[in-house]
Design an enzyme around this catalytic site. Sequence first.
Site, PDB file in Angstrom:
ATOM      1  N   LYS A   1       4.992   4.518  -0.016  1.00 48.89           N
ATOM      2  CA  LYS A   1       6.064   5.502   0.193  1.00 48.89           C
ATOM      3  C   LYS A   1       7.070   5.266  -0.931  1.00 48.89           C
ATOM      4  O   LYS A   1       8.253   4.984  -0.707  1.00 48.89           O
ATOM      5  CB  LYS A   1       6.669   5.292   1.597  1.00 48.89           C
ATOM      6  CG  LYS A   1       7.624   6.369   2.043  1.00 48.89           C
ATOM      7  CD  LYS A   1       6.946   7.692   2.376  1.00 48.89           C
ATOM      8  CE  LYS A   1       7.986   8.746   2.692  1.00 48.89           C
ATOM      9  NZ  LYS A   1       7.439  10.094   2.791  1.00 48.89           N
TER      10      LYS A   1
ATOM     11  N   ASP B   1      -2.201  -0.239   9.365  1.00 47.23           N
ATOM     12  CA  ASP B   1      -2.410  -0.284  10.810  1.00 47.23           C
ATOM     13  C   ASP B   1      -2.644   1.137  11.322  1.00 47.23           C
ATOM     14  O   ASP B   1      -3.596   1.428  12.065  1.00 47.23           O
ATOM     15  CB  ASP B   1      -1.133  -0.878  11.445  1.00 47.23           C
ATOM     16  CG  ASP B   1      -1.312  -1.218  12.913  1.00 47.23           C
ATOM     17  OD1 ASP B   1      -2.431  -1.062  13.422  1.00 47.23           O
ATOM     18  OD2 ASP B   1      -0.316  -1.633  13.548  1.00 47.23           O
TER      19      ASP B   1
END
Length: 352
Positions: free
Chosen positions: A187, A243
């Site tokens: 990000k 995850d």
Amino acid sequence: MNYKIAVIPGDGIGREVVAQAINVLKVVGEKFGHNFDLIEVDAGGCAIDKYGEPLPAQTLEVCKNSDSVLLGAVGGPKWDTLPGNQRPEQALLGLRKGLGLFANLRPAVLHNALIDASPLKPEIIGDGLDIMVVRELTGGIYFGDRRRDGDAAFDTMKYSIQEVDRIARVGFEIAMKRGKKLTSVDKANILDSSRLWREVIEKVAKEYPEVEVNHMYVDNAAMQLVKNPKQFDVIVTGNMFGDILSDEASMITGSIGMLPSASLGTEKLGMYEPVHGSAPDIAGQDKANPIAMIISAAMMLRYSFDMEEEAQSIEKAVTNVLDKGYRTGDIMSDGMKLVGTKEMGDLIMKEI
Ligand code: NAD
């Protein structure tokens, strides 16, 4: 050559699926002339019952002195009321830490025979969907400073150059063994830790000129995984993004009973286990799908022992058994032949 493998059946269906993986390993050993020395040890709920702790010191010691570790699953309702730090799942954290495992590999492979089990349309998944998600396991926001301050709270996402460098190398090495394409997910438009992540990936990429690299923001990656999953080969990403994306990628393939995983460190020793848990609802009923566990054993042969041909012989056998129409309950569909855990294991063994 002799290979020492620590085997942790654990609890619930862990024991049932591990038994099938062991049978498969024995057949592979005979066929290819390897000696797999299997040492069974306890961890999880059964270790709490026997020794009063989820990860006894002798279990970790045996694992450390082995060439690799195979784990079924741990946990169950019997131990659910214990405080967090005494629960069976603590064994997993203790093993990862004790063995220095920092890279989690989750392949998402869709078998053609199971195309109907995917929530995505056949024209999107086409044939031959095969993605590998490489997730950093011991850093990032799950391990940074955190605190609750009255009516506010914070968590910290922190990565060092060294942490990103080592996971990047795992990603590139795996890409070299596969389709030579690597997508790094971050990000970097918002987060400083992601800008550092990107910088390090770029630097390591120079050592792997054959690998085609691209960067993708995590929100876009989440979208692309359902829009056009076939564009991906290897995805490398941090702990929290990995995850989430590894669960998303794996669900494209349909059943949790089909999903293997590997946790690796800097040495050859790794821990190989199915993604699923101990499934108390079907434990002891010969209903569990052993394929996730058996493919985990194939991953062990590939990544810890460099046995590509042996690993492929297992994967091919699984594909053939599915192509012949055999299914456990979790992947059952009309017109297919329903089999139990043991029969599925036997069929795969015979196929090898
Ligand atoms: P689970 O993965 O055990 O089960 C979820 C659902 O999937 C159940 O309906 C189960 O029957 C089904 N399922 C799972 N594996 C299957 C297989 N191989 N074949 C057919 N069906 C299968 O998750 P849960 O119910 O949330 O957790 C049960 C216990 O396992 C808990 O104690 C949990 O903490 C533990 N757990 C352990 C691990 C691990 O050991 N790595 C991972 C997840 C959960």
